[in-house]
Motif scaffolding. Structure first.
Motif, PDB file in Angstrom:
ATOM      1  N   GLU A   2       0.840  -1.194   0.000  1.00 22.41           N
ATOM      2  CA  GLU A   2       0.000   0.000   0.000  1.00 22.41           C
ATOM      3  C   GLU A   2       0.878   1.247   0.000  1.00 22.41           C
ATOM      4  OE1 GLU A   2      -2.694  -0.086   3.278  1.00 22.41           O
ATOM      5  OE2 GLU A   2      -3.308  -2.135   2.833  1.00 22.41           O
ATOM      6  N   LYS A   3       0.418   2.254  -0.729  1.00 23.66           N
ATOM      7  CA  LYS A   3       1.199   3.479  -0.898  1.00 23.66           C
ATOM      8  C   LYS A   3       1.507   4.150   0.441  1.00 23.66           C
ATOM      9  CE  LYS A   3       1.243   7.776  -3.489  1.00 23.66           C
ATOM     10  NZ  LYS A   3       0.525   8.613  -4.459  1.00 23.66           N
ATOM     11  N   LEU A   4       0.524   4.264   1.309  1.00 24.91           N
ATOM     12  CA  LEU A   4       0.741   4.924   2.598  1.00 24.91           C
ATOM     13  C   LEU A   4       1.711   4.138   3.480  1.00 24.91           C
ATOM     14  CD1 LEU A   4      -2.864   6.180   3.430  1.00 24.91           C
ATOM     15  CD2 LEU A   4      -0.903   7.517   2.642  1.00 24.91           C
ATOM     16  N   LYS A   5       1.590   2.826   3.461  1.00 21.27           N
ATOM     17  CA  LYS A   5       2.500   1.989   4.252  1.00 21.27           C
ATOM     18  C   LYS A   5       3.923   2.141   3.741  1.00 21.27           C
ATOM     19  CE  LYS A   5       3.172  -2.692   5.958  1.00 21.27           C
ATOM     20  NZ  LYS A   5       2.609  -4.055   6.009  1.00 21.27           N
ATOM     21  N   LYS A   6       4.085   2.155   2.420  1.00 22.47           N
ATOM     22  CA  LYS A   6       5.408   2.309   1.834  1.00 22.47           C
ATOM     23  C   LYS A   6       6.012   3.654   2.226  1.00 22.47           C
ATOM     24  CE  LYS A   6       7.884   2.400  -2.534  1.00 22.47           C
ATOM     25  NZ  LYS A   6       7.814   2.361  -3.980  1.00 22.47           N
TER      26      LYS A   6
END
Length: 57
Positions: A2-6
């Protein structure tokens, strides 16, 4: 990923990349791994076709 996790991991000092980058694989090694993974997938599908108890999900 996921973009936010990355983004959160990168802010914490982690880097995201491929297994090829992490393991420093050559083109030939990468191709071999891809072939082996495909063979495992095919073998699993064939086994599941013969024995329904091996099917996932």
């Amino acid at each position: 990923m996921e973009k936010l996790k990355k983004q959160r991991l990168e802010r914490a000092g982690w880097t995201a990349g491929s297994a090829r980058d992490f393991l420093e694989l050559s083109d030939e090694e990468t191709a071999r791994v891809e072939v082996e993974l495909e063979l495992v997938d095919v073998a699993g599908r064939r086994a599941a076709a013969r024995d329904p108890s091996l099917r996932s999900g």
